[in-house]
Design an enzyme around this catalytic site. Structure first.
Site, PDB file in Angstrom:
ATOM      1  N   GLU A  51      -1.652   4.588   4.094  1.00 53.47           N
ATOM      2  CA  GLU A  51      -0.360   4.182   4.880  1.00 53.47           C
ATOM      3  C   GLU A  51       0.714   6.028   4.980  1.00 53.47           C
ATOM      4  O   GLU A  51       1.372   6.234   6.194  1.00 53.47           O
ATOM      5  CB  GLU A  51       1.561   3.209   3.863  1.00 53.47           C
ATOM      6  CG  GLU A  51       0.462   1.979   4.208  1.00 53.47           C
ATOM      7  CD  GLU A  51      -0.800   0.679   2.783  1.00 53.47           C
ATOM      8  OE1 GLU A  51      -1.061   0.281   2.558  1.00 53.47           O
ATOM      9  OE2 GLU A  51      -0.936   2.009   2.159  1.00 53.47           O
ATOM     10  N   PHE A 113       5.700 -12.209  -4.562  1.00 59.82           N
ATOM     11  CA  PHE A 113       4.369 -11.541  -3.973  1.00 59.82           C
ATOM     12  C   PHE A 113       4.190 -10.606  -3.700  1.00 59.82           C
ATOM     13  O   PHE A 113       5.164 -11.128  -2.602  1.00 59.82           O
ATOM     14  CB  PHE A 113       3.434 -11.652  -4.183  1.00 59.82           C
ATOM     15  CG  PHE A 113       1.824 -11.549  -3.959  1.00 59.82           C
ATOM     16  CD1 PHE A 113       1.336  -9.998  -4.821  1.00 59.82           C
ATOM     17  CD2 PHE A 113       1.312 -11.576  -2.961  1.00 59.82           C
ATOM     18  CE1 PHE A 113       0.423  -9.716  -4.781  1.00 59.82           C
ATOM     19  CE2 PHE A 113      -0.087 -10.696  -2.724  1.00 59.82           C
ATOM     20  CZ  PHE A 113      -0.709  -9.830  -3.770  1.00 59.82           C
ATOM     21  N   GLN A 114       4.291  -8.809  -3.728  1.00 60.81           N
ATOM     22  CA  GLN A 114       4.233  -7.738  -2.698  1.00 60.81           C
ATOM     23  C   GLN A 114       5.092  -7.754  -1.539  1.00 60.81           C
ATOM     24  O   GLN A 114       5.652  -7.596  -0.816  1.00 60.81           O
ATOM     25  CB  GLN A 114       3.606  -7.509  -1.646  1.00 60.81           C
ATOM     26  CG  GLN A 114       1.493  -7.332  -2.058  1.00 60.81           C
ATOM     27  CD  GLN A 114       1.202  -7.008  -1.137  1.00 60.81           C
ATOM     28  OE1 GLN A 114       0.769  -7.372  -0.032  1.00 60.81           O
ATOM     29  NE2 GLN A 114       0.185  -5.940  -1.720  1.00 60.81           N
ATOM     30  N   LYS A 163       7.848 -11.768   7.436  1.00 55.46           N
ATOM     31  CA  LYS A 163       6.503 -12.361   8.323  1.00 55.46           C
ATOM     32  C   LYS A 163       6.609 -14.259   9.386  1.00 55.46           C
ATOM     33  O   LYS A 163       6.022 -13.792  10.501  1.00 55.46           O
ATOM     34  CB  LYS A 163       5.649 -12.149   6.610  1.00 55.46           C
ATOM     35  CG  LYS A 163       4.157 -13.339   8.074  1.00 55.46           C
ATOM     36  CD  LYS A 163       2.593 -14.193   6.425  1.00 55.46           C
ATOM     37  CE  LYS A 163       1.706 -14.306   7.170  1.00 55.46           C
ATOM     38  NZ  LYS A 163       0.537 -14.053   6.087  1.00 55.46           N
ATOM     39  N   MET A 469       0.841  28.232  -5.379  1.00 57.53           N
ATOM     40  CA  MET A 469       2.427  28.556  -4.874  1.00 57.53           C
ATOM     41  C   MET A 469       2.975  28.636  -6.763  1.00 57.53           C
ATOM     42  O   MET A 469       3.752  28.854  -6.928  1.00 57.53           O
ATOM     43  CB  MET A 469       3.028  28.559  -3.938  1.00 57.53           C
ATOM     44  CG  MET A 469       4.834  28.513  -3.510  1.00 57.53           C
ATOM     45  SD  MET A 469       5.092  30.420  -3.112  1.00 57.53           S
ATOM     46  CE  MET A 469       4.850  29.536  -1.669  1.00 57.53           C
TER      47      MET A 469
END
Length: 558
Positions: A51, A113-114, A163, A469
């Site tokens: 993502e 959940f999530q 949802k 760096m």
């Protein structure tokens, strides 16, 4: 007409001119992905491997095209994986709309959940984070998000859709796209004062920031330089905002800027800062910045005036509009002696890397050959590290939106996702991502996206088996104690690329640079070019964070 929330979202995206979204499916966005399948002839979906890369791809799409980038992720970890990409866009003022799913409303706030409260998490790094409470709100929320992303100082907006809201139905009424809100112009008195300040200056220095490109003001910026007869320096974010083949151009200003720009800063009597926020990487020691001159600052964001450095006169507004008002008030100036000084500094302090042997591969040679072969319309993206600075120092950018890099947040892993977005937005243009070992390890799975989507991006890796760096700073300031900065391991990036279905090749010596790059640029498919370089090559000039930008380090005793 009555539509589900998911279909209302698709229709609103079409209203806003969206043709591509980047994302990754999951449970909370299954309704959205079902609608994406239905709308697949109108809206292309590019599934990234992670993502975070979807957010960077939306960012790269926006930077390359000037349009608004769009990304989608599911709830919980999907949403939090977007956060780094959203913060990257926020730091660099890139218009983006990030769409997340969430658990159904009855499950919110129950540690489901999530489930995360993504609007609270992203509030500090968005212009606005909007939770959708009911499907009847959705269309107006989407329209507001695109309006906000492009109004004033541009930036990302997040929409969080539970949802069950995406499954609900509501009446959808089409609406025209709303034009971004325009900032009011400065007062006539302020413009007259600015014109007087410019006419009085005998040694003006014009300094451009990312706002020049964001406002599509590169032509007005060039006219200002010509009218003032002034040398020009640009920030990292303004590479390509001024034609670097123009004799007025001195190079970057700041921590890794040119000595010529530093000398111009030391000797100018007026600094005209256009579309720049005076970041710490430009100021270094703010107390010793621009001590010998007055400062005129032009910027769209009022919060940037006086934040990091005091200025003598401020002009607030869209850079293109402000310059459009200011230029007619100016008369043509001539500063022959001052311009001769600027030209002499460029001759006295050329940018040149030195190798140990005749066949040593130097980043400068690679970047110069790449630009010559790819042409001025090519788009270069970068990760973050030494390679990023080498690209900015040694590539020659002649057009805006051809150098895409994470300037404000400094996000390792940005470049390959951004290249995917840039190539998707501008398929006719050559797109090359410049990487280093460390950044490549952070996003190498996106080679699978290049392969699966058949996106012909060139991934060019300056591999030196170290976090270059970090090593350079450890060398200078930590007694050469290279704590955790070496990345010598058994990874063969060529074999890894081939495992993902991406062609791979290596530049072994200086005489192979042109041949390998030419083959890679013309092969018409995703390709990785490995370019081993010396571990102790440094990025120079360099100004320590506590040093004066007027006195850069030009050489390091190894």
């Amino acid at each position: 007409m009555m539509l589900t929330g998911a279909r209302i979202l698709m229709e609103c995206l079409l209203e806003q001119g969206v043709d591509t979204v980047f994302g990754y499916p999951g449970g909370a966005v299954l309704n959205l992905y079902d609608a994406l399948f239905e709308y697949r002839a109108k809206i292309r979906h590019v599934r990234t491997a992670h993502e975070q890369a979807a957010a960077h791809a939306a960012d790269g799409y926006a930077r390359a095209s000037g349009k608004t980038g769009v990304c989608i992720a599911t709830s919980g970890p999907g949403a939090t994986n977007l956060v780094t990409g959203i913060a990257t866009a926020y730091a660099d003022s890139v218009p983006m709309v990030a769409i997340t799913g969430n658990v159904a409303r009855p499950l919110l706030g129950k540690n489901s959940f999530q489930e995360v409260e993504i609007t609270a998490i992203t509030r500090p790094v968005t212009k606005k984070s909007i939770p959708v409470q009911d499907v009847s709100e959705l269309a107006n929320v989407v329209r507001e998000a695109f309006f906000l992303a492009n109004s004033g100082r541009k930036g990302p907006v997040l929409i969080d859709i539970p949802k069950d809201v995406s499954a609900q139905t509501a009446e959808y009424v089409p609406a025209p796209r709303r034009s971004p809100e325009q900032s009011p112009p400065p007062s006539r008195e302020s413009l007259r004062r600015a014109a007087a300040m410019l006419s009085e200056s005998e040694r003006p220095l014009l300094y451009g920031g990312g706002g020049v490109i964001a406002a599509d003001a590169e032509r007005e910026f060039a006219r200002l330089a010509e009218t003032l007869d002034a040398p020009v320096s640009c920030s990292l974010m303004c590479q390509g905002g001024f034609d670097q083949k123009d004799a007025r151009y001195l190079g970057m200003l700041g921590m890794h800027g040119t000595k010529a720009s530093a000398e111009a800063m030391k000797n100018c009597d007026l600094l005209i800062a256009v579309g720049t926020r005076f970041s710490d990487r430009v100021l270094c020691d703010a107390g010793r910045f621009a001590r010998n001159c007055r400062i005129l600052q032009i910027d769209i964001d009022p919060k940037e005036f006086g934040k990091n450095v005091g200025v003598d006169l401020r002009l607030q507004g869209d850079v293109k509009a402000v310059l459009g008002e200011l230029l007619p008030l100016l008369t043509q100036r001539r500063h022959e002696t001052w311009m001769q000084c600027a030209e002499q500094w460029k001759r006295d302090y050329p940018m040149r890397q030195q190798g140990q042997g005749a066949e040593d591969v130097l980043p400068q040679d690679v970047m110069e050959a790449l630009c010559r072969l790819a042409g001025p319309e090519a788009i270069l993206t970068t990760e973050v590290g030494q390679h990023q600075m080498w690209a900015a120092q040694f590539a020659s950018f002649r057009n805006p939106r051809t150098f895409l890099t994470s300037g404000g947040l400094g996000t390792m892993g940005f470049g390959l996702g951004a290249a995917i977005g840039a190539k998707t937005a501008m398929p006719e243009r050559t797109v090359v991502n410049i990487a280093g070992d460390g950044s490549f390890r952070m996003n190498c799975a996106e080679l699978s996206t290049l392969s699966r989507e058949r996106i012909p991006v060139l991934e060019l890796i300056f591999s030196n088996s170290t976090l270059g760096m970090v090593r350079q700073w450890q060398k200078l300031f930590y007694g050469g104690r290279f704590s955790a900065s070496d990345v010598e391991d058994a990874i063969d990036c060529e074999k890894l690329a081939q495992a993902f279905g991406v062609r791979a090749m290596t530049i072994h010596c200086k005489s192979e640079i042109e041949q390998v790059l030419s083959e890679a640029l013309n092969c018409g498919e995703p390709v990785l070019v490995n370019c081993p370089v010396g571990k102790d090559l440094n990025v120079l000039p360099m100004v320590p964070s506590t040093g004066s930008v007027e006195e850069p380090i030009l050489a390091m005793d190894e």
